[in-house]
Structures are given as structure tokens and as C-alpha cells.
Design a protein around this motif. Structure first.
Motif, PDB file in Angstrom:
ATOM      1  N   THR A  36       0.858  -1.261  -0.007  1.00 55.24           N
ATOM      2  CA  THR A  36      -0.049  -0.068  -0.022  1.00 55.24           C
ATOM      3  C   THR A  36       0.718   1.194   0.010  1.00 55.24           C
ATOM      4  N   LEU A  37       1.727   1.329   0.913  1.00 54.63           N
ATOM      5  CA  LEU A  37       2.737   2.519   0.817  1.00 54.63           C
ATOM      6  C   LEU A  37       3.791   2.792   0.046  1.00 54.63           C
ATOM      7  N   ARG A  38       4.304   1.621  -0.349  1.00 53.76           N
ATOM      8  CA  ARG A  38       5.389   1.396  -1.585  1.00 53.76           C
ATOM      9  C   ARG A  38       6.694   2.082  -0.712  1.00 53.76           C
ATOM     10  N   ASN A  39       6.701   1.749   0.555  1.00 55.77           N
ATOM     11  CA  ASN A  39       7.828   2.036   1.455  1.00 55.77           C
ATOM     12  C   ASN A  39       7.868   1.020   2.294  1.00 55.77           C
ATOM     13  N   VAL A  40       9.293   0.267   2.177  1.00 55.83           N
ATOM     14  CA  VAL A  40       9.312  -1.031   3.209  1.00 55.83           C
ATOM     15  C   VAL A  40       9.615  -0.310   4.786  1.00 55.83           C
ATOM     16  N   ASP A  41      10.428   0.776   4.827  1.00 59.10           N
ATOM     17  CA  ASP A  41      10.759   1.056   5.984  1.00 59.10           C
ATOM     18  C   ASP A  41       9.678   1.581   7.098  1.00 59.10           C
ATOM     19  N   LEU A  42       8.916   2.355   6.110  1.00 59.45           N
ATOM     20  CA  LEU A  42       7.664   2.954   6.629  1.00 59.45           C
ATOM     21  C   LEU A  42       6.522   1.760   6.996  1.00 59.45           C
ATOM     22  N   ALA A  43       6.414   0.919   6.100  1.00 55.07           N
ATOM     23  CA  ALA A  43       5.697  -0.323   6.405  1.00 55.07           C
ATOM     24  C   ALA A  43       5.983  -0.980   7.619  1.00 55.07           C
ATOM     25  N   ARG A  44       7.344  -1.181   8.028  1.00 57.38           N
ATOM     26  CA  ARG A  44       7.928  -2.084   8.968  1.00 57.38           C
ATOM     27  C   ARG A  44       7.544  -1.160  10.341  1.00 57.38           C
ATOM     28  N   ASP A  45       7.890   0.113  10.431  1.00 55.32           N
ATOM     29  CA  ASP A  45       7.465   1.007  11.602  1.00 55.32           C
ATOM     30  C   ASP A  45       6.004   1.042  11.708  1.00 55.32           C
ATOM     31  N   ALA A  46       5.266   1.086  10.735  1.00 61.78           N
ATOM     32  CA  ALA A  46       3.743   1.181  10.839  1.00 61.78           C
ATOM     33  C   ALA A  46       3.035   0.104  11.474  1.00 61.78           C
ATOM     34  N   THR A  47       3.631  -1.150  10.947  1.00 60.32           N
ATOM     35  CA  THR A  47       3.275  -2.565  11.338  1.00 60.32           C
ATOM     36  C   THR A  47       3.667  -2.541  12.905  1.00 60.32           C
ATOM     37  N   ASP A  48       4.794  -2.155  13.217  1.00 61.55           N
ATOM     38  CA  ASP A  48       5.184  -2.265  14.584  1.00 61.55           C
ATOM     39  C   ASP A  48       4.331  -1.501  15.682  1.00 61.55           C
ATOM     40  N   GLU A  49       4.199  -0.144  14.838  1.00 61.80           N
ATOM     41  CA  GLU A  49       3.330   0.747  15.687  1.00 61.80           C
ATOM     42  C   GLU A  49       1.835   0.277  15.938  1.00 61.80           C
ATOM     43  N   ALA A  50       1.499  -0.350  14.837  1.00 59.76           N
ATOM     44  CA  ALA A  50      -0.024  -0.939  15.163  1.00 59.76           C
ATOM     45  C   ALA A  50      -0.064  -2.141  15.943  1.00 59.76           C
ATOM     46  N   MET A  51       0.840  -2.961  15.981  1.00 56.85           N
ATOM     47  CA  MET A  51       1.173  -4.300  16.958  1.00 56.85           C
ATOM     48  C   MET A  51       1.253  -3.789  18.190  1.00 56.85           C
ATOM     49  N   THR A  52       1.861  -2.684  18.381  1.00 55.36           N
ATOM     50  CA  THR A  52       2.099  -2.249  19.810  1.00 55.36           C
ATOM     51  C   THR A  52       0.956  -1.727  20.268  1.00 55.36           C
ATOM     52  N   ARG A  53       0.241  -0.799  19.718  1.00 58.03           N
ATOM     53  CA  ARG A  53      -1.243  -0.359  19.958  1.00 58.03           C
ATOM     54  C   ARG A  53      -2.189  -1.566  20.339  1.00 58.03           C
ATOM     55  N   ALA A  54      -2.014  -2.579  19.601  1.00 55.94           N
ATOM     56  CA  ALA A  54      -2.963  -3.576  19.758  1.00 55.94           C
ATOM     57  C   ALA A  54      -2.732  -4.534  20.858  1.00 55.94           C
ATOM     58  N   PHE A  55      -1.397  -4.743  21.212  1.00 54.90           N
ATOM     59  CA  PHE A  55      -0.905  -5.115  22.383  1.00 54.90           C
ATOM     60  C   PHE A  55      -1.462  -4.361  23.761  1.00 54.90           C
ATOM     61  N   GLU A  56      -1.429  -3.053  23.570  1.00 53.09           N
ATOM     62  CA  GLU A  56      -1.872  -2.294  24.731  1.00 53.09           C
ATOM     63  C   GLU A  56      -3.431  -2.390  24.906  1.00 53.09           C
ATOM     64  N   ARG A  57      -4.245  -2.588  23.788  1.00 51.29           N
ATOM     65  CA  ARG A  57      -5.670  -2.492  23.984  1.00 51.29           C
ATOM     66  C   ARG A  57      -6.068  -4.114  23.755  1.00 51.29           C
ATOM     67  N   TRP A  58      -5.395  -5.028  23.767  1.00 54.08           N
ATOM     68  CA  TRP A  58      -5.566  -6.439  23.559  1.00 54.08           C
ATOM     69  C   TRP A  58      -6.903  -6.743  24.523  1.00 54.08           C
ATOM     70  N   ASP A  59      -7.123  -6.352  25.508  1.00 51.93           N
ATOM     71  CA  ASP A  59      -8.272  -6.967  26.232  1.00 51.93           C
ATOM     72  C   ASP A  59      -9.605  -6.613  25.444  1.00 51.93           C
ATOM     73  N   ASP A  60      -9.511  -5.461  24.715  1.00 44.72           N
ATOM     74  CA  ASP A  60     -10.821  -5.169  24.030  1.00 44.72           C
ATOM     75  C   ASP A  60     -10.784  -5.640  22.547  1.00 44.72           C
ATOM     76  N   ILE A  61      -9.449  -5.566  21.973  1.00 40.30           N
ATOM     77  CA  ILE A  61      -9.413  -5.971  20.579  1.00 40.30           C
ATOM     78  C   ILE A  61      -9.555  -7.474  20.168  1.00 40.30           C
ATOM     79  N   GLU A  62      -9.009  -8.187  21.328  1.00 38.40           N
ATOM     80  CA  GLU A  62      -9.082  -9.699  21.075  1.00 38.40           C
ATOM     81  C   GLU A  62     -10.272 -10.121  20.892  1.00 38.40           C
ATOM     82  N   HIS A  63     -11.413  -9.270  21.241  1.00 36.50           N
ATOM     83  CA  HIS A  63     -12.869  -9.729  21.087  1.00 36.50           C
ATOM     84  C   HIS A  63     -13.417  -9.221  19.708  1.00 36.50           C
ATOM     85  N   TYR A  64     -12.681  -8.568  19.051  1.00 37.06           N
ATOM     86  CA  TYR A  64     -13.035  -8.050  17.719  1.00 37.06           C
ATOM     87  C   TYR A  64     -13.448  -9.205  16.814  1.00 37.06           C
ATOM     88  N   VAL A  65     -14.281  -9.151  15.683  1.00 34.42           N
ATOM     89  CA  VAL A  65     -14.379 -10.289  14.750  1.00 34.42           C
ATOM     90  C   VAL A  65     -13.312 -10.419  14.021  1.00 34.42           C
TER      91      VAL A  65
END
Length: 143
Positions: A36-65
Motif C-alpha cells: 500500500t505505502l510502497r515504502n518498506v521502512d515506513l511499512a515496518r514502522d507502521a506495522t510495529d506501531e499498530a501491533m504495539t497499540r494492539a497489545f496495549e488494548r488487547w483486552d478489547d481488541i481480542e474480542h473483535y471479529v
């Protein structure tokens, strides 16, 4: 809660659930964001950021479809915000189309690269992530 049981360290079950989710979804999310972004460094950082945020909110997010949809959207939003802040920087590391990206044909990757970001996001969601039209519209906030 006692962190030990029978003298051995016990991890909360939420950590195991997130670890399983992370193992299953990290690479796929990264590849989708890289396409999507056509930038591997930005994609790696974005993935890590999103996964970190998911971990911080996992009690709620794990129940998402489909928590992976939330993670993709958070990563995409983070990356777009980052691009807006650094418009003056030159983005040089682009993803080259290849069959290893999960696309059926390198020509599809080349065509994808020519699309503007918004359209590229839709195509990646529909073709690479295999989301339905309704899911794509809902997750990406499109009519």
C-alpha cells in the motif's frame, strides 16, 4: 495475581493470545502495508506501531471479529500521518513488485504502484487481504 505457580513463572493468558495473533498477522500486515505505502521502512514502522497499540488494548481488541483489520487500519493511519509530517523528506525505499508479495502476477504489482495511495489501499484490501467490498468500505471509512 501471583506471577508464579508451582515455582514456575506464569504468563497471563492475554499475552499468549496476543503472541499467537502477532505470529499469525505480523508478516501479512507488514506486506499489505508495504504494498500500500510502497515504502518498506515506513511499512515496518507502521506495522510495529499498530501491533504495539494492539497489545496495549488487547483486552478489547481480542474480542473483535477480525482484529487484523483494526491493526491494518491503525498502521495505515499512523503511516499516512507520518507522511504528512515529513513531506519534505525524500521517500526512497520502494517495494518492487514480485510474486513473493502474494500477488498473482508482477504486472499487478506494477499497476498497483501507479495508483494513488487511496486507490492502492482499496486494491490491497480487496485483492491481497481478500476483504469483501463491505468490509473494505467499513474498515477504510468509504461509502
Amino acid at each position: 495475581m501471583d506471577p508464579y505457580e508451582n515455582g514456575q513463572a506464569v504468563q497471563p493468558t492475554v499475552v499468549f493470545a496476543f503472541e499467537d495473533f502477532y505470529r499469525r498477522q505480523h508478516e501479512r500486515t507488514y506486506r499489505a502495508l508495504a504494498l500500500t505505502l510502497r515504502n518498506v521502512d515506513l511499512a515496518r514502522d507502521a506495522t510495529d506501531e499498530a501491533m504495539t497499540r494492539a497489545f496495549e488494548r488487547w483486552d478489547d481488541i481480542e474480542h473483535y471479529v477480525a482484529p487484523e483489520r483494526w491493526v491494518f487500519r491503525v498502521g495505515l493511519n499512523w503511516a499516512i500521518s507520518r507522511l504528512r509530517r515529513r513531506k519534505h523528506e525524500v521517500v526512497a525505499v520502494l517495494v518492487e513488485p514480485s510474486t513473493s508479495d502474494g500477488l498473482p502476477d508482477p504486472d499487478v504489482g506494477a499497476a498497483l504502484a501507479r495508483l494513488p495511495l487511496k486507490l492502492r489501499t482499496v486494491v490491497v484490501a480487496r485483492l491481497y487481504l481478500d476483504w469483501s467490498t463491505q468490509v473494505t468500505a467499513t474498515v477504510l471509512g468509504l461509502p
